[in-house]
Design a protein around this motif. Structure first.
Motif, mmCIF file in Angstrom:
data_model
loop_
_atom_site.group_PDB
_atom_site.id
_atom_site.type_symbol
_atom_site.label_atom_id
_atom_site.label_comp_id
_atom_site.label_asym_id
_atom_site.label_seq_id
_atom_site.Cartn_x
_atom_site.Cartn_y
_atom_site.Cartn_z
ATOM 1 N N CYS A 37 -14.906 19.148 -31.725
ATOM 2 C CA CYS A 37 -13.632 19.245 -32.419
ATOM 3 C C CYS A 37 -12.519 18.619 -31.579
ATOM 4 O O CYS A 37 -11.698 17.869 -32.099
ATOM 5 C CB CYS A 37 -13.326 20.698 -32.742
ATOM 6 N N GLU A 40 -11.972 14.880 -31.487
ATOM 7 C CA GLU A 40 -11.188 14.292 -32.561
ATOM 8 C C GLU A 40 -9.735 14.740 -32.528
ATOM 9 O O GLU A 40 -8.825 13.969 -32.778
ATOM 10 C CB GLU A 40 -11.822 14.637 -33.909
ATOM 11 N N ASP A 44 -5.885 12.908 -32.805
ATOM 12 C CA ASP A 44 -5.038 13.274 -33.926
ATOM 13 C C ASP A 44 -3.709 13.861 -33.433
ATOM 14 O O ASP A 44 -2.631 13.467 -33.887
ATOM 15 C CB ASP A 44 -5.802 14.293 -34.775
ATOM 16 N N THR A 194 -5.090 19.330 -36.895
ATOM 17 C CA THR A 194 -5.690 20.273 -37.827
ATOM 18 C C THR A 194 -7.114 20.542 -37.375
ATOM 19 O O THR A 194 -7.696 19.775 -36.635
ATOM 20 C CB THR A 194 -5.726 19.680 -39.241
ATOM 21 N N PRO A 196 -10.834 20.751 -38.672
ATOM 22 C CA PRO A 196 -11.625 20.427 -39.865
ATOM 23 C C PRO A 196 -12.325 21.662 -40.410
ATOM 24 O O PRO A 196 -12.755 22.536 -39.654
ATOM 25 C CB PRO A 196 -12.649 19.409 -39.349
#
Lengths: 275, 275, 275, 275
Positions: A37, A40, A44, A194, A196
């Motif tokens: 997580c 990514e 982001d 965020t 996912p």
């Protein structure tokens, strides 16, 4: 839901009044919520807040645990030059083998464009170090709580804070130098990115299965202590999520299961297996 | 030096007459001898034997443990298209997240150029599957012993074996199809590649420290059982090898060590930590 | 077959007595013989000669053309820390965006484990620089001819040469320092590695098509000058090799071809297209 | 500022009344605005609109030009399984060597999670193909204008459009299947991502230098035609941006410049050089 270190403290002090599961250290939780997580969400979080271009940037990542590994892999893949700081020689050697120079923060503080903390520690980036960062450099935290960057030390009269957008502050030195502080040192992945739904699903499944296990377990299997999720349940969480990827597991033949000394339905690894 | 599964069998049967260390599962051994070393030796072994170009090749790797992870990473990095087979849902999910399609061997057997076994299992590639491989495809073993590929099944009268160079056999089907078998199904990394001195140093250091620990340990610390190398020694092995990379460890301040509840000299992680 | 620069010199001097094709600069030749082939042969050449472990090694690559790009990509992927030297600001900026620090050789000469030259230039590594390399460091050439490393400067009485195996010399300084020189500074990829048949096939096809084109061309299409392979033939070479990978091209519809102003059979790109 | 194809049309028709520079095809513009910028903006655009997790996702990218190469590299690096469609055999062969399966869209349309168009063409994704996509799959455009996805074909009575947030529409089939269409098929990188100031700086510098060149050029150097930016200016744009990365260029010695037949200040490459 109780924070993990507290569980172990209660257990140690003999004050844990029910059995507890440390789901945080199940494989699926560790690898997905942390490694995969964060791989990514670091990208982001940085993009949404600063629009920084990753290519060619010099980045130092403090801590090469699961979170640090994810951040390093992502930024290296996108063309950043990544340095790592570590206290643990094993993690440091992993960083070397993965192609990162292992340095002390002070060695690179003047040249890096971005500092990312992922240690679980406190005061990993000090005021003295922030004083030496380049104009326009970015500092943020992917580790835990808000202790890793000594943000309090930046709240002094000679520094001006300018909120340039939500979650983004420019801290301005008397000579005009600006350091970009994200989320006031709180977790970037929670504040500016965020999570996912896939990751939430894994984490929630792990927690639900832990509760079911505790509820269903025969009297006496679990005492007033902290337990890791049984390997077989960890494997079950994973198997429930394989269909998302149309992944097809191979089944052991009877002969192979016997050869390996395994049950065909798992668990497939000893408890100490590291993945 | 005794093979690991034997140790556990002896221990289980109550026949282990001295304390034993399972050094094979220390972190430094696992990651270096398996993950990092195989990441390089798979390329080396394939090149020295076949001069195959990796770019664009379709490869299936059976098993996504440390060895499989190393092979997958190297071949993906050099432009191969890699498929993974797995029995364990956790490892399978890791393969998904690392960008590999998880398939059953039969789904891809007709299209792949290279099969590499890394399972520790037996009969992972059967005669039936070898019959369906493409002309010119390569099959080799990076796992353990020589059981993974059912080589015995290829020693039948209708198949011709042609030794084209040391460690390389062409097995020729009646229709002229050739499958290239490396090292007669024995370990490619030991038969057709070299082990870097750096990896040997890590492994030998681990073994030496284990012996010293057993020799020096106070009476009673170790019983007639199998033990993992103490975390602190694992960290010591790593720290001894950091200078090779001019890597600089960060030291905890007293305040930080207290905050984390750690000794400044380690061990830095709980026993279940996975790295 | 005449060496490319000679062709242009002859042409410039008006001494070229027939039309000539510069096949070396066709796309398929450049990318395959240089970028993709060297991406693999640098690893192969280093392993076969030195058994060096790539993980964690500090490497400087002189020149970021096609060959340098291939070497950098491969070594980075296998965990080396790679620095680049360049004279051309465009290539230098590409190196930055691909995640490599662009330095002058003197900045890193004392710390690197491996130097690889890929410049096409001469005296890129001088005696003065070789004097400052670390004990045990490796120096080799992937560029052209044998001029890039000033090998002649190493043939002086105070240095001892020791041939440790074919293509590998230890050059020994009076203080005992050893620098490992590969192939006496000649091309590593030709001397210590193999060229995959796939690459040979592409190169040979390009050359054959060029000859056919010159032979078949109507009187007057080609004068006594040097030409690049027509784009359409370059595309034809590529299309002949796609079946190896079971790659399926998409065909333009009439409507799409018209929209793009292209012939459905190519050529698909303007001459200046860079790929 | 005039759109590039229009310039060439005007030139061809003899209607271009002033000299023009095709700055779009300068190296720095192509690589930065297209390759390097899109490598980042595809991730950014997808995350901001859909919060999709990249790991394990199956993605098909239509077109392997600079934009497609950037998108492929980024998504592969983050653990997606990427397929490529191409019309040009050279680009298709590059995709193979970079580790992507080259397929026709119809071969993978039922299994992919994300379609990204980067072709410059029209109707690359048709209604017929959209009908066969999976529930929850994402379709978006990184190519040019809004013609690549046949969005008009989705505006039919049996399909329901639901705007779930800015730039994100769910197109709902009668059976409940939803396809997530981003930016109504317009450019994702312009509509849903940001352009880093570094890229803007490169593009703007290129344009400014082109204007200065046209203004300062001696009478007669440029006729009423379309020109590429002189190589030396392209190099100048790059050199102006190297300081951002603290990159240090190597200078040729007189002897080396003579050996290479180059001016020490550039240009360093022939016009046909591809980088």
């Amino acid at each position: 839901f109780v924070f993990k270190p507290l569980l172990y403290q209660l257990s140690k002090a003999g004050k844990l009044c029910v059995p507890a599961m440390n789901v945080n250290d199940s494989v699926t939780k560790q690898k997905f919520d942390n490694l995969y997580c964060c791989r990514e969400s670091i990208l982001d979080g940085l993009k949404r807040t600063t629009d920084v271009m990753f290519g060619g940037k010099q980045v130092v990542i403090c801590g090469y645990g699961e979170v640090g590994k994810g951040c390093c892999a992502a930024l290296k893949a996108l063309g950043a030059i990544v340095y790592v700081t570590e206290i643990d020689p094993i993690c440091a050697l992993q960083a070397c083998m993965d192609g990162f120079r292992v340095v002390k923060l002070n060695e690179v503080i003047r040249q890096v464009d971005i500092i990312i903390t992922c240690t679980g520690n406190k005061n990993v980036v000090t005021r003295d170090q922030l004083d030496r960062m380049k104009n326009g450099s970015i500092v943020c935290n992917m580790g835990h709580s808000n202790t890793e960057i000594d943000v309090a030390s930046l709240r002094t009269p000679e520094l001006t804070w300018e909120r340039v957008r939500s979650q983004v502050d420019h801290v301005i030195w008397p000579d005009g130098k600006r350091v970009i502080l994200l989320a006031e040192g709180r977790l970037l992945n929670l504040s500016c990115s965020t999570v996912p739904t896939f990751v939430l699903s894994i984490t929630a499944t792990t927690q639900a299965l832990a509760l079911i296990e505790l509820y269903n377990a025969p009297e006496g299997r679990y005492k007033q202590d902290v337990y890791l999720l049984p390997k077989k349940m960890d494997e079950y969480v994973a198997s429930l999520h394989l269909t998302t990827f149309d992944a097809h597991l191979t089944e052991l033949t009877d002969d192979q299961a016997k050869y390996l000394g395994l049950n065909k339905n798992g668990p497939f690894k000893p408890n100490y297996y590291r993945y």
